[in-house]
Write a protein that holds these residues in place. Structure first.
Motif, PDB file in Angstrom:
ATOM      1  N   ILE A 110       1.121  -1.333  -0.117  1.00 38.10           N
ATOM      2  CA  ILE A 110      -0.175   0.186   0.124  1.00 38.10           C
ATOM      3  C   ILE A 110       0.880   1.206   0.601  1.00 38.10           C
ATOM      4  CG2 ILE A 110      -1.821   1.143   1.480  1.00 38.10           C
ATOM      5  CD1 ILE A 110      -2.801  -1.631   2.434  1.00 38.10           C
ATOM      6  N   ARG A 111       0.631   1.584  -0.485  1.00 35.68           N
ATOM      7  CA  ARG A 111       0.225   2.792  -1.582  1.00 35.68           C
ATOM      8  C   ARG A 111       1.622   2.931  -2.631  1.00 35.68           C
ATOM      9  NH1 ARG A 111      -1.658   8.774   0.580  1.00 35.68           N
ATOM     10  NH2 ARG A 111      -2.850   8.632  -1.225  1.00 35.68           N
ATOM     11  N   THR A 112       0.778   2.244  -3.573  1.00 38.02           N
ATOM     12  CA  THR A 112       1.233   2.282  -5.252  1.00 38.02           C
ATOM     13  C   THR A 112       2.128   3.211  -5.703  1.00 38.02           C
ATOM     14  OG1 THR A 112      -0.739   1.389  -5.718  1.00 38.02           O
ATOM     15  CG2 THR A 112       0.688   1.566  -7.640  1.00 38.02           C
ATOM     16  N   GLU A 113       1.801   4.664  -5.656  1.00 34.73           N
ATOM     17  CA  GLU A 113       2.459   5.431  -5.627  1.00 34.73           C
ATOM     18  C   GLU A 113       3.876   6.870  -4.890  1.00 34.73           C
ATOM     19  OE1 GLU A 113      -0.102   7.661  -3.491  1.00 34.73           O
ATOM     20  OE2 GLU A 113      -0.726   6.074  -4.922  1.00 34.73           O
ATOM     21  N   GLN A 114       3.644   6.301  -3.786  1.00 32.65           N
ATOM     22  CA  GLN A 114       4.467   6.594  -2.751  1.00 32.65           C
ATOM     23  C   GLN A 114       5.519   5.778  -2.219  1.00 32.65           C
ATOM     24  OE1 GLN A 114       1.815   8.803  -0.121  1.00 32.65           O
ATOM     25  NE2 GLN A 114       2.973   8.214   1.441  1.00 32.65           N
ATOM     26  N   CYS A 115       5.440   4.640  -1.139  1.00 36.82           N
ATOM     27  CA  CYS A 115       5.760   3.868  -0.811  1.00 36.82           C
ATOM     28  C   CYS A 115       6.641   2.729  -1.756  1.00 36.82           C
ATOM     29  CB  CYS A 115       5.308   3.909   0.396  1.00 36.82           C
ATOM     30  SG  CYS A 115       5.535   5.242   1.691  1.00 36.82           S
ATOM     31  N   CYS A 116       5.695   2.453  -2.082  1.00 36.19           N
ATOM     32  CA  CYS A 116       5.778   1.099  -3.060  1.00 36.19           C
ATOM     33  C   CYS A 116       6.613   1.313  -4.330  1.00 36.19           C
ATOM     34  CB  CYS A 116       4.856   0.136  -3.969  1.00 36.19           C
ATOM     35  SG  CYS A 116       3.732  -0.372  -2.254  1.00 36.19           S
ATOM     36  N   GLU A 117       6.336   2.764  -5.155  1.00 36.32           N
ATOM     37  CA  GLU A 117       7.302   3.466  -5.764  1.00 36.32           C
ATOM     38  C   GLU A 117       8.341   3.142  -5.838  1.00 36.32           C
ATOM     39  OE1 GLU A 117       6.776   7.779  -8.876  1.00 36.32           O
ATOM     40  OE2 GLU A 117       5.092   5.978  -8.306  1.00 36.32           O
ATOM     41  N   THR A 118       8.312   4.272  -4.944  1.00 36.49           N
ATOM     42  CA  THR A 118       9.776   5.193  -3.780  1.00 36.49           C
ATOM     43  C   THR A 118      10.897   3.824  -3.269  1.00 36.49           C
ATOM     44  OG1 THR A 118       8.375   7.156  -3.436  1.00 36.49           O
ATOM     45  CG2 THR A 118      10.822   6.239  -2.118  1.00 36.49           C
ATOM     46  N   THR A 119      10.744   2.532  -3.243  1.00 35.14           N
ATOM     47  CA  THR A 119      11.042   1.096  -2.981  1.00 35.14           C
ATOM     48  C   THR A 119      11.582   0.170  -3.796  1.00 35.14           C
ATOM     49  OG1 THR A 119      10.012   1.051  -0.701  1.00 35.14           O
ATOM     50  CG2 THR A 119      11.582  -0.569  -1.675  1.00 35.14           C
ATOM     51  N   ALA A 120      10.590   0.892  -4.860  1.00 35.73           N
ATOM     52  CA  ALA A 120      10.897   0.257  -6.347  1.00 35.73           C
ATOM     53  C   ALA A 120      12.064   1.526  -7.243  1.00 35.73           C
ATOM     54  CB  ALA A 120      10.230   0.327  -7.550  1.00 35.73           C
ATOM     55  N   ARG A 121      12.652   2.685  -7.129  1.00 34.56           N
ATOM     56  CA  ARG A 121      12.825   3.216  -7.617  1.00 34.56           C
ATOM     57  C   ARG A 121      14.374   2.707  -6.610  1.00 34.56           C
ATOM     58  NH1 ARG A 121      11.150   8.259 -10.306  1.00 34.56           N
ATOM     59  NH2 ARG A 121       9.079   8.002 -10.836  1.00 34.56           N
ATOM     60  N   VAL A 122      14.179   3.764  -5.455  1.00 32.14           N
ATOM     61  CA  VAL A 122      15.958   3.343  -4.681  1.00 32.14           C
ATOM     62  C   VAL A 122      16.661   1.866  -5.010  1.00 32.14           C
ATOM     63  CG1 VAL A 122      16.835   3.282  -2.198  1.00 32.14           C
ATOM     64  CG2 VAL A 122      15.005   5.150  -2.811  1.00 32.14           C
ATOM     65  N   GLY A 123      15.673   0.787  -4.548  1.00 31.37           N
ATOM     66  CA  GLY A 123      16.207  -0.536  -4.886  1.00 31.37           C
ATOM     67  C   GLY A 123      17.061  -0.397  -6.575  1.00 31.37           C
ATOM     68  N   SER A 124      16.183  -0.102  -8.126  1.00 29.90           N
ATOM     69  CA  SER A 124      17.434  -0.422  -9.096  1.00 29.90           C
ATOM     70  C   SER A 124      18.426   0.715  -8.948  1.00 29.90           C
ATOM     71  CB  SER A 124      15.721   0.410 -10.060  1.00 29.90           C
ATOM     72  OG  SER A 124      17.287   0.762 -10.673  1.00 29.90           O
ATOM     73  N   ASP A 125      18.025   1.746  -8.006  1.00 25.36           N
ATOM     74  CA  ASP A 125      19.299   2.987  -7.825  1.00 25.36           C
ATOM     75  C   ASP A 125      20.592   1.881  -7.093  1.00 25.36           C
ATOM     76  OD1 ASP A 125      18.647   4.827  -9.069  1.00 25.36           O
ATOM     77  OD2 ASP A 125      18.106   5.906  -7.552  1.00 25.36           O
TER      78      ASP A 125
END
Length: 186
Positions: A110-125
């Motif tokens: 939960i929240r797609t655009e907030q913690c999930c998306e931010t985790t995906a971006r940081v994880g990729s980096d």
């Protein structure tokens, strides 16, 4: 597939207290989140719960709401707490994943655009291979400062647009499961 882990981000009762909470998408989300957890457990992929904690309000430990939503199956894995939007930094999770040799993260919660998306971006980096399973994420409609409203589906579509091919592979649960033999060889 020991180099993979499923992150179940912020699936906590705190959201039930939020003024923007809307239960209309909950039945489908619940079914997909459970389906994803079950599929990962069958493959012996660790399921890691993440909880967001703040000093005050319904995300504070004192509120009593920082606990799993009731629909989640009993959890016997690791739990990490975060105080920022991404689950990896400042929570000890990134260090744990490195120690375990985990290189592939499956993002849900939960929240797609907030913690999930931010985790995906940081994880990729940070060098992780990211699978973002949008159907196992939940968000809520939002209104822009200019008055324009965006539905939960529009927000999810935007998240897919900005993550796909740059930060994550966007996939359904079926696509993820179908890719597991290839991931095991990588």
């Amino acid at each position: 597939m020991s180099s993979s882990a499923l992150l179940v981000i912020d699936v906590q009762q705190s959201f039930l207290q939020a003024p923007y909470f809307n239960a209309s998408d909950m039945p489908l989300y619940q079914a997909k989140q459970i389906e994803l957890i079950t599929a990962c457990q069958r493959q012996h992929i660790p399921v890691i719960q993440i909880f967001h904690v703040e000093k005050t309000g319904h995300f504070s430990k004192a509120s009593g709401w920082v606990k799993p939503m009731d629909f989640l199956p009993p959890h016997h894995g690791l739990v990490f707490e975060k105080t920022v939007h991404n689950a990896l930094l400042g929570s000890g999770l990134h260090e744990y994943l490195q120690q375990q040799g985990i290189e592939h993260l499956i993002i849900s919660g939960i929240r797609t655009e907030q913690c999930c998306e931010t985790t995906a971006r940081v994880g990729s980096d940070l060098g992780y291979q990211i699978d973002f399973v949008t159907e196992a994420t939940l968000t809520f409609a939002m209104q822009h400062a200019n008055g324009q409203s965006f539905s939960a589906n529009e927000i999810k579509t935007h998240t897919e647009l900005v993550l796909s091919g740059r930060f994550a592979r966007i996939c359904s649960i079926d696509q993820l499961v179908a890719s597991w033999p290839a991931l095991a060889l990588a």
